[in-house]
Enzyme design. Structure first.
Site, PDB file in Angstrom:
ATOM      1  N   GLY A   1      -5.819 -13.990   7.923  1.00  0.00           N
ATOM      2  CA  GLY A   1      -6.654 -12.832   7.619  1.00  0.00           C
ATOM      3  C   GLY A   1      -8.111 -13.151   7.831  1.00  0.00           C
TER       4      GLY A   1
ATOM      5  N   ASP B   1     -14.033  -5.616  -6.985  1.00  0.00           N
ATOM      6  CA  ASP B   1     -13.597  -5.121  -5.674  1.00  0.00           C
ATOM      7  C   ASP B   1     -12.097  -4.809  -5.686  1.00  0.00           C
ATOM      8  OD1 ASP B   1     -14.036  -4.215  -3.149  1.00  0.00           O
ATOM      9  OD2 ASP B   1     -14.274  -6.178  -2.214  1.00  0.00           O
TER      10      ASP B   1
ATOM     11  N   LYS C   1      -9.338 -20.163   1.919  1.00  0.00           N
ATOM     12  CA  LYS C   1     -10.371 -19.217   2.344  1.00  0.00           C
ATOM     13  C   LYS C   1     -11.631 -20.005   2.646  1.00  0.00           C
ATOM     14  CE  LYS C   1     -10.371 -15.358   0.121  1.00  0.00           C
ATOM     15  NZ  LYS C   1     -10.455 -13.928   0.360  1.00  0.00           N
TER      16      LYS C   1
END
Ligand SMILES: *[C@@H]1O[C@H](CO)[C@@H](O)[C@H](O)[C@H]1NC(C)=O
Ligand SMILES: *[C@@H]1O[C@H](CO)[C@@H](O)[C@H](O)[C@H]1NC(C)=O
Ligand SMILES: *[C@@H]1O[C@H](CO)[C@@H](O)[C@H](O)[C@H]1NC(C)=O
Ligand SMILES: *[C@@H]1O[C@H](CO)[C@@H](O)[C@H](O)[C@H]1NC(C)=O
Ligand SMILES: *[C@@H]1O[C@H](CO)[C@@H](O)[C@H](O)[C@H]1NC(C)=O
Ligand SMILES: *[C@@H]1O[C@H](CO)[C@@H](O)[C@H](O)[C@H]1NC(C)=O
Ligand SMILES: *[C@@H]1O[C@H](CO)[C@@H](O)[C@H](O)[C@H]1NC(C)=O
Length: 670
Positions: free
Chosen positions: A356, A474, A378
């Site tokens: 991603g 978020d 990440k």
């Protein structure tokens, strides 16, 4: 005499070439099985033709355009009986830089001009600019093969085909699929797969119908079209138009190729001979036999040189990219991963391991060599040294959060200019892929309701059940990840905070995502548990309706989901808002509850929204959500009516959540 003869000769030549040119211009069609020397193409931007006849529109340079147009204009008579019908088909391929991620796509284009000097590179596929997008004077018809979802252009998915008339906002579009005659059903295609695909475009002027058909090159043209768009091209096509391709790259890039092209103005375009098309670079089997011997002759010295250079680069690289470890990190020892291990786990951060790309950076899948544990890594670029200590402290404290509906943060690793965050790997990816893309199976209501309840309890844990209040900031479907059993887990919590430690404390940046931002958040810039609840409301509607919070961002005809659901509810038909893909297979009581609760959480007044505790009680059936007040001004984007008061609130115990819980460990300037 000789001079006269020579000039006569010259005149004849001139005349002949003039006639040839005139003939060529009158040409009604052409077919190129590969673009060899005689191809009458005008190239622009970074487009080039390989010696084997492959037309390469873009390479891996970012924010670039490549175009190729047939050199001569085609006559599309508008004033005469001659029709505007045309027929074309071509084979294209998009080979991404990173596994399945590339951009922006290719557009087959019919344009009045081939002068695009005024156009911006990225985002408009090299066809339009900010100010002329949508203008009738553009005289551009484009069939876009679009691989980047751009909310500004109302793009439906990251993988779609659209018909664009003078504008990047498609008049018609559909996710990339083809109809399989054999199986009698639609099958998804990944435009960015790197495989060649065949596209047919036909316009029937009598019926004013444009049809677009897609298929892999392995099968003949399917019986059913992907798109059949009723469209009148008489205002768009001028008498003389150019036909060709425009292609652009953005921040993520791909090689974008045309392998062959057939065009006909006076009848069906001949089909391409797929077997004689030039091969794509890097596909096995293209290598010439002699090459192997030559390469082995070159190989030995080359290996030696490579070893020397490699060693030098290694030493230099170690210095440059060394892990950064400082004394204050001692106490976080157990949360600290060694860079070496993460590198091994992700096969050296290989592009094929990317799962991603988010707002913060790329995410890699990996397997820890010591334990065989699957992880997601990440990579967050972070240049400011200032604030790093605080940020790491927060990261580590978040690593102590444990809840079955939160994606577990396992630890971190720090390098110069970069932070690596290690999470549990979620095999099913993010929820939005299930809701909006054809690639994943549809989720039934039981699965969706379970995910909703899970996410609610995860958010409740963050807000109220841990030792300190943690704001997510978020909440949205793309931040909800699904494990092997399709349990929903909230990811990325608190990461939005990263922006706050940025370089410029003067600019308060509103963190979050458009469509999920509470009205007061855009005013005050201050995130609270109420703003999280607002985003959760948008998420509830998203899951129940199968639609994004805002569709067609930036357009007058955009759809704001909350307003639309509120409208259905006011009409007394709230179930009309439910996702059609559920086909009515749901518990009416449950989906009604979710839709109403979504509206309730989206109340324009923060204090009127339920707390996460109440949300969980409603979802568990431990509290009754009474009828919503018939107060049209309360929900969604309306903010005018400030008079609705607490007593009219529809929950049983009308005790609003107290302001104090908004004091977060994530407060600025600790
Ligand atoms: C892409 O092509 C352009 C023009 O041919 C060239 O200048 C550029 O270096 C290429 N970029 C890459 C990454 O190969
Ligand atoms: C219309 O067609 C006639 C012949 O059919 C041709 O002479 C004339 O140039 C055409 N006019 C336009 C504007 O194309
Ligand atoms: C393209 O258009 C621009 C003005 O927009 C003009 O300056 C330029 O000369 C044109 N280029 C060509 C090749 O016609
Ligand atoms: C956009 O393109 C038009 C021509 O279509 C040109 O007149 C205008 O100046 C361009 N605007 C910008 C901002 O480049
Ligand atoms: C395409 O859509 C726009 C608005 O979205 C509309 O104004 C226009 O008429 C449409 N064009 C055609 C040819 O249907
Ligand atoms: C296949 O896709 C087309 C275009 O998106 C759609 O109109 C059609 O209903 C689909 N057919 C089936 C059987 O799903
Ligand atoms: C165009 O269509 C006409 C009529 O069907 C046909 O005779 C001609 O061969 C076609 N040309 C090309 C290049 O496909």
């Amino acid at each position: 005499m000789a001079i006269v003869l020579r000039s006569l000769h010259f005149l004849i030549l001139l005349y002949v070439s003039y006639i040839l040119l005139a003939l060529a211009q009158d040409e009604k069609g052409f077919i190129y099985n590969g673009f060899h020397d005689q191809a009458n193409l005008g190239l622009d931007g970074i487009a080039e033709i390989h010696p084997n006849g492959l037309l390469q529109l873009t390479n891996l340079s970012q924010e670039q355009v490549g175009r190729a147009f047939y050199q001569f204009p085609i006559k599309f008579s508008t004033t005469n009986s001659s029709s505007l019908s045309f027929s074309t088909n071509f084979v294209f391929a998009m080979v991404p830089e990173v596994n399945n991620l590339g951009g922006h796509g290719i557009a087959f284009t019919i344009s009045a001009s081939t002068n695009f000097t005024h156009v911006l590179a990225s985002g408009y596929l090299g066809l339009f600019n900010d100010s002329n997008n949508g203008h009738l004077t553009n005289h551009i018809l484009a069939i876009e093969l679009d691989t980047v979802p751009d909310p500004e252009f109302e793009d439906i998915t990251e993988n779609h085909v659209g018909v664009d008339v003078n504008s990047m906002i498609s008049n018609e579009s559909a996710p990339a699929t083809y109809f399989s005659n054999e199986e009698g059903k639609n099958i998804s295609l990944d435009l960015m797969s790197g495989n060649p695909m065949h596209l047919w475009i036909d316009y029937d002027d009598a019926e004013k119908l444009l049809t677009v058909t897609l298929a892999p090159t392995t099968i003949p043209k399917p019986d059913r079209a992907l798109l059949s768009a009723p469209i009148d091209l008489s205002q768009i096509l001028l008498e003389s138009m150019y036909v060709g391709f425009s292609s652009a790259t953005g921040a993520v890039t791909s090689y974008q190729y045309i392998l062959g092209w057939s065009f006909n103005k006076s009848g069906p375009a001949q089909s391409l001979d797929v077997s004689s098309l030039p091969p794509l670079p890097g596909k096995k089997g293209n290598e010439k036999p002699g090459l192997a011997i030559i390469s082995s002759l070159i190989a030995v010295p080359l290996v030696l040189i490579t070893v020397v250079i490699g060693a030098a680069a290694y030493i230099w690289g170690r210095k440059k990219y060394e892990e950064v470890r400082e004394d204050w990190e001692e106490e976080y020892g157990s949360h600290r991963f060694s860079y070496n291990n993460l590198r091994k786990a992700t096969k050296g951060f290989k592009d094929t391991e990317v799962i991603g790309i988010g707002g913060f950076g790329k995410v890699y899948m990996g397997i820890l060599p010591s334990s065989n544990l699957q992880i997601a890594v990440k990579r967050v670029s972070h240049d400011s040294r200032q604030g790093m200590k605080e940020f790491v402290a927060e990261i580590v404290s978040m690593g102590r959060l444990r809840h079955r509906n939160l994606v577990q943060l396992l630890g971190y690793c720090r390098r110069r200019g970069e932070l690596l965050l290690v999470y549990d790997y979620m095999p099913n990816g993010s929820l939005d892929k299930f809701l909006y893309s054809n690639e994943k199976p549809n989720l039934n209501w039981v699965q969706r309701f379970r995910i909703i309840r899970g996410v609610a309890s995860g958010l409740l844990y963050l807000h109220e059940e841990w030792e300190q209040v943690v704001l997510h900031r978020d909440v949205k479907a793309s931040n909800v990840l699904l494990d092997a059993e399709l349990n929903g887990k909230l990811g990325d919590f608190g990461l939005a905070k990263l922006y706050d430690h940025g370089t410029n404390p003067q600019t308060t940046r509103v963190v979050g995502t458009v469509g999920y931002l509470a009205p007061e958040l855009t005013r005050t810039g201050r995130a609270t548990t109420f703003t999280d609840v607002y985003a959760f409301g948008a998420f509830l509607l998203e899951v129940a309706c199968g639609r994004k919070p805002i569709e067609g961002l930036g357009l007058p005809e955009r759809v704001i989901l909350i307003d639309w659901v509120a409208k259905c509810w006011r009409k007394g038909h709230i179930l009309d808002a439910s996702d059609p893909r559920l086909e009515g297979n749901y518990m009416v009581k449950e989906i009604e509850l979710v839709l109403k609760l979504g509206l309730f959480c989206s109340h324009s007044k923060p204090a009127a929204r339920p707390s996460m505790k109440q949300v969980v009680q409603f979802l568990d059936g431990d509290a009754d959500l009474r009828e919503l007040p018939y107060d049209s001004a309360s929900f969604g984007t309306y903010t005018s009516n400030e008079s609705s008061d607490f007593t009219s609130l529809p929950f049983s115990q009308a005790s609003g959540p107290s302001m104090s819980i908004t004091d977060s460990i994530l407060r600025d300037g600790r």
